[in-house]
Design an enzyme around this catalytic site. Structure first.
Site, PDB file in Angstrom:
ATOM      1  N   PRO A  39      -5.943  -1.965   3.966  1.00 23.06           N
ATOM      2  CA  PRO A  39      -6.861  -2.882   4.635  1.00 23.06           C
ATOM      3  C   PRO A  39      -8.016  -3.219   3.579  1.00 23.06           C
ATOM      4  CG  PRO A  39      -6.636  -0.734   4.843  1.00 23.06           C
ATOM      5  CD  PRO A  39      -6.153  -1.325   4.698  1.00 23.06           C
ATOM      6  N   ASN A  40      -8.906  -4.919   4.513  1.00 26.59           N
ATOM      7  CA  ASN A  40      -9.732  -5.308   3.534  1.00 26.59           C
ATOM      8  C   ASN A  40     -10.035  -5.263   2.645  1.00 26.59           C
ATOM      9  OD1 ASN A  40     -11.363  -4.718   6.725  1.00 26.59           O
ATOM     10  ND2 ASN A  40     -11.178  -2.767   6.417  1.00 26.59           N
ATOM     11  N   ARG A  78     -16.943  -7.966   1.076  1.00 26.63           N
ATOM     12  CA  ARG A  78     -17.315  -6.718   2.183  1.00 26.63           C
ATOM     13  C   ARG A  78     -18.165  -5.968   0.884  1.00 26.63           C
ATOM     14  NH1 ARG A  78     -12.300  -2.533   0.849  1.00 26.63           N
ATOM     15  NH2 ARG A  78     -13.245  -1.401   3.113  1.00 26.63           N
ATOM     16  N   TYR A 122     -18.515  -2.111  -3.074  1.00 26.49           N
ATOM     17  CA  TYR A 122     -17.280  -2.316  -4.385  1.00 26.49           C
ATOM     18  C   TYR A 122     -17.460  -3.896  -4.979  1.00 26.49           C
ATOM     19  CZ  TYR A 122     -15.374   0.006  -0.306  1.00 26.49           C
ATOM     20  OH  TYR A 122     -14.897   1.505   0.745  1.00 26.49           O
ATOM     21  N   ASN A 168      -3.772   1.496  -3.849  1.00 27.37           N
ATOM     22  CA  ASN A 168      -4.257   1.956  -3.092  1.00 27.37           C
ATOM     23  C   ASN A 168      -4.912   1.660  -1.472  1.00 27.37           C
ATOM     24  OD1 ASN A 168      -7.172   2.089  -1.995  1.00 27.37           O
ATOM     25  ND2 ASN A 168      -8.410   0.482  -3.190  1.00 27.37           N
ATOM     26  N   ALA A 217      -8.696   2.291   4.071  1.00 18.85           N
ATOM     27  CA  ALA A 217      -8.275   3.145   4.768  1.00 18.85           C
ATOM     28  C   ALA A 217      -7.861   3.941   4.989  1.00 18.85           C
ATOM     29  CB  ALA A 217      -9.291   2.859   5.632  1.00 18.85           C
ATOM     30  N   ASP A 270       4.922   9.457   4.070  1.00 16.50           N
ATOM     31  CA  ASP A 270       5.990  10.074   4.606  1.00 16.50           C
ATOM     32  C   ASP A 270       7.185   8.865   3.998  1.00 16.50           C
ATOM     33  OD1 ASP A 270       5.684  12.317   5.579  1.00 16.50           O
ATOM     34  OD2 ASP A 270       5.991  10.933   7.737  1.00 16.50           O
ATOM     35  N   GLU A 321      -2.374   6.696  -7.351  1.00 15.02           N
ATOM     36  CA  GLU A 321      -3.538   6.278  -6.149  1.00 15.02           C
ATOM     37  C   GLU A 321      -4.312   5.326  -7.044  1.00 15.02           C
ATOM     38  OE1 GLU A 321      -4.161   9.568  -4.643  1.00 15.02           O
ATOM     39  OE2 GLU A 321      -5.564   8.637  -2.307  1.00 15.02           O
ATOM     40  N   HIS A 334      -8.652   3.975  -6.144  1.00 19.29           N
ATOM     41  CA  HIS A 334      -9.600   3.770  -5.832  1.00 19.29           C
ATOM     42  C   HIS A 334     -10.545   2.795  -6.293  1.00 19.29           C
ATOM     43  CE1 HIS A 334      -8.068   5.709  -2.384  1.00 19.29           C
ATOM     44  NE2 HIS A 334      -7.637   6.695  -2.851  1.00 19.29           N
ATOM     45  N   ARG A 393     -18.457  10.377  -1.364  1.00 11.07           N
ATOM     46  CA  ARG A 393     -19.050   9.402  -0.697  1.00 11.07           C
ATOM     47  C   ARG A 393     -18.680  10.527   1.070  1.00 11.07           C
ATOM     48  NH1 ARG A 393     -16.308   3.654  -0.966  1.00 11.07           N
ATOM     49  NH2 ARG A 393     -17.796   3.753   1.206  1.00 11.07           N
ATOM     50  N   ARG A 437     -13.931  10.934   3.473  1.00  7.48           N
ATOM     51  CA  ARG A 437     -13.313  10.793   3.014  1.00  7.48           C
ATOM     52  C   ARG A 437     -12.040  11.372   2.093  1.00  7.48           C
ATOM     53  NH1 ARG A 437     -14.123   4.634   3.548  1.00  7.48           N
ATOM     54  NH2 ARG A 437     -16.404   4.163   4.423  1.00  7.48           N
TER      55      ARG A 437
HETATM   56  C1  DQA Z   1     -11.191   2.734  -1.392  1.00  9.00           C
HETATM   57  C2  DQA Z   1     -11.863   3.959  -1.150  1.00  9.00           C
HETATM   58  C3  DQA Z   1     -11.716   4.316   1.208  1.00  9.00           C
HETATM   59  O1  DQA Z   1     -12.049   5.412   1.534  1.00  9.00           O
HETATM   60  C4  DQA Z   1     -12.004   2.896   1.680  1.00  9.00           C
HETATM   61  O2  DQA Z   1     -11.398   3.234   3.178  1.00  9.00           O
HETATM   62  C5  DQA Z   1     -11.068   1.496   1.059  1.00  9.00           C
HETATM   63  C6  DQA Z   1     -11.143   1.308  -0.170  1.00  9.00           C
HETATM   64  C7  DQA Z   1     -11.411   2.872  -2.723  1.00  9.00           C
HETATM   65  O3  DQA Z   1     -10.966   1.651  -2.972  1.00  9.00           O
HETATM   66  O4  DQA Z   1     -13.114   2.738  -3.399  1.00  9.00           O
HETATM   67  O5  DQA Z   1     -11.244   0.562   1.625  1.00  9.00           O
HETATM   68  O6  DQA Z   1     -10.458   2.736  -0.816  1.00  9.00           O
END
Ligand code: DQA
Length: 147
Positions: free
Chosen positions: A9-10, A17, A22, A73, A76, A86, A97, A99, A106, A110
């Site tokens: 998301p986002n 954002r 970011y 990624n 959130a 799962d 993974e 980020h 942070r 998180r």
């Molecule tokens: C994120 C870090 C997460 O805590 C956050 O909610 C994101 C982006 C990152 O890429 O740094 O949306 O996954």
């Protein structure tokens, strides 16, 4: 080798954002950068982004028998989603993974990553380069089995 890059998301709001956190580059810039990096390599990369937890679970399930590895990624959902953890365990594909930010430096909320409990590796705090590191890791470890 067939890889899927999943963003949560986002991540479609990159560039808009919280640019101080970011950066100013967009989700389209991210895809272009990855495609450019691997254009001459024998790699089939699919991209998926969703703001919905269940859609991400569905997508991971759909990858069973379709893709060789997952870069994710979960944004959130990293910090809340046992369902995504799962789903990764269910399909049992190699997964890494990513980020953009250094999540452990942070807010406290998180610090936990549920999908990270399944993933072989986490690249955090490297910005877009983290996706390249993740894909390179998967190619290095599994590429020869899936040429
Ligand atoms: C994120 C870090 C997460 O805590 C956050 O909610 C994101 C982006 C990152 O890429 O740094 O949306 O996954």
């Amino acid at each position: 080798m067939k890889i899927i890059v999943i963003n949560g998301p986002n991540m479609n709001m990159l560039g808009i954002r919280e640019p101080d956190i970011y950066g100013r580059k967009t989700y389209a810039d991210l895809i272009n950068m990855i495609e450019e990096e691997y254009k001459d390599k024998n790699l089939d990369i699919e991209f998926y982004q969703s703001n919905h937890e269940g859609c991400i679970v569905d997508k991971i399930q759909d990858m069973y028998g379709q893709r060789d590895a997952i870069v994710i990624n979960p944004a959130a959902y990293t910090h809340t989603s046992i369902a995504i953890l799962d789903a990764l365990k269910s399909v049992a594909l190699p997964a890494v993974e990513v980020h953009l930010t250094k999540v452990e430096d942070r807010e406290d909320f998180r610090r936990i990553s549920y999908p990270g409990k399944y993933c072989e590796k986490t690249f955090a705090g490297l910005g877009f380069q983290g996706y390249i590191e993740a894909i390179d890791y998967l190619i290095e470890k599994y590429g020869k089995d899936h040429e």
